[in-house]
Design an enzyme around this catalytic site. Structure first.
Site, PDB file in Angstrom:
ATOM      1  N   CYS A  78       0.825  -1.206   0.000  1.00 48.70           N
ATOM      2  CA  CYS A  78       0.000   0.000   0.000  1.00 48.70           C
ATOM      3  C   CYS A  78       0.866   1.267   0.000  1.00 48.70           C
ATOM      4  O   CYS A  78       1.514   1.556  -0.999  1.00 48.70           O
ATOM      5  CB  CYS A  78      -1.008  -0.048   1.143  1.00 48.70           C
ATOM      6  N   HIS A 171      -3.070  -5.023   1.567  1.00 50.78           N
ATOM      7  CA  HIS A 171      -2.399  -5.269   2.859  1.00 50.78           C
ATOM      8  C   HIS A 171      -2.429  -6.743   3.263  1.00 50.78           C
ATOM      9  O   HIS A 171      -3.237  -7.116   4.117  1.00 50.78           O
ATOM     10  CB  HIS A 171      -3.130  -4.504   3.967  1.00 50.78           C
ATOM     11  N   GLU A 173      -0.662  -8.087   5.287  1.00 53.16           N
ATOM     12  CA  GLU A 173      -0.333  -8.144   6.723  1.00 53.16           C
ATOM     13  C   GLU A 173      -1.575  -8.009   7.603  1.00 53.16           C
ATOM     14  O   GLU A 173      -1.498  -8.200   8.811  1.00 53.16           O
ATOM     15  CB  GLU A 173       0.707  -7.065   7.083  1.00 53.16           C
TER      16      GLU A 173
HETATM   17  N1  GLN Z   1      -3.498   6.541   1.185  1.00 53.93           N
HETATM   18  C1  GLN Z   1      -2.192   6.224   1.690  1.00 53.93           C
HETATM   19  C2  GLN Z   1      -1.107   6.959   0.925  1.00 53.93           C
HETATM   20  O1  GLN Z   1      -1.379   7.525  -0.075  1.00 53.93           O
HETATM   21  C3  GLN Z   1      -1.926   4.728   1.643  1.00 53.93           C
HETATM   22  C4  GLN Z   1      -2.889   4.024   2.559  1.00 53.93           C
HETATM   23  C5  GLN Z   1      -2.397   2.752   3.151  1.00 53.93           C
HETATM   24  O2  GLN Z   1      -1.200   2.446   3.208  1.00 53.93           O
HETATM   25  N2  GLN Z   1      -3.339   2.001   3.639  1.00 53.93           N
HETATM   26  O3  GLN Z   1       0.008   6.968   1.330  1.00 53.93           O
END
Ligand code: GLN
Length: 195
Positions: A78, A171, A173
């Site tokens: 992410c 994710h 995790e």
């Molecule tokens: N929206 C976050 C970003 O742009 C990422 C979100 C996340 O890691 N769950 O960094």
């Protein structure tokens, strides 16, 4: 036993550590360049990519992680995938630029802030991988040498690999499905299973 670093500047690094331990690897929190010494791989967790990139620059981690990545696998989940990307929309800070991917931050808008789905994942056998998306990025394009590993039904790319660099929009995790972590450990093991 593999020692896997988890970048612990901000975000959900503790969840990664817990899974690594469960899988018999030794996790190590990385906050400073010296923490990278002797690691078999590095995970960059989810969180907020603006904060993570700011702290990475502040702690002098950008170049040391790039040097590390020339030798060992690195995986971003992410926000971590954003940090790995050559280019990310709406981010005015330097990323690691480890993967030839273009990433769109917060690509699902407000309606679809978070959702869960099951994704067929190339290079992982068995049933689809359960994927949790939270204010997730999308991988808008990939360069030559980047293998697309997973897509949504809409054909949008949410996981990719370049050599031993891995990026997932979601994710792993946060689920009980530890197969993406196992897959990363197999990259770190250097057993030649994946090139
Ligand atoms: N929206 C976050 C970003 O742009 C990422 C979100 C996340 O890691 N769950 O960094």
């Amino acid at each position: 036993m593999l020692t896997i670093g988890v970048l612990a500047l901000q975000g959900d690094f503790a969840e990664h550590e817990a899974i690594l331990e469960r899988l018999g690897a030794r996790p190590r929190q990385v906050r400073l360049p010296a923490d990278l010494i002797g690691l078999d791989g590095l995970i960059i967790p989810g969180g907020e990519s603006t904060t993570i990139t700011r702290l990475m620059a502040m702690y002098g981690l950008l170049q040391p992680i790039r040097d590390f990545a020339a030798l060992r696998p690195v995986w971003g989940t992410c926000a971590g995938a954003i940090v790995m990307a050559k280019h990310a929309t709406d981010l005015d800070r330097e990323t690691l630029q480890l993967m030839d991917i273009d990433v769109e931050r917060n690509a699902f808008g407000r309606q679809l802030d978070s959702f869960e789905t099951d994704l067929p994942f190339q290079e992982i056998h068995g049933k689809p991988v359960h994927a949790i998306f939270i204010r997730a990025p999308l991988i808008r394009s990939v360069g030559e040498g980047v293998v697309v590993l997973a897509k949504l039904d809409s054909d949008e790319i949410v996981a990719a690999r370049q050599g031993r660099m891995l990026a997932t929009s979601f994710h792993p995790e946060l689920t009980d499905d530890d197969r993406v972590h196992r897959y990363f450990l197999s990259l770190a093991d250097g057993n030649g299973a994946v090139k």
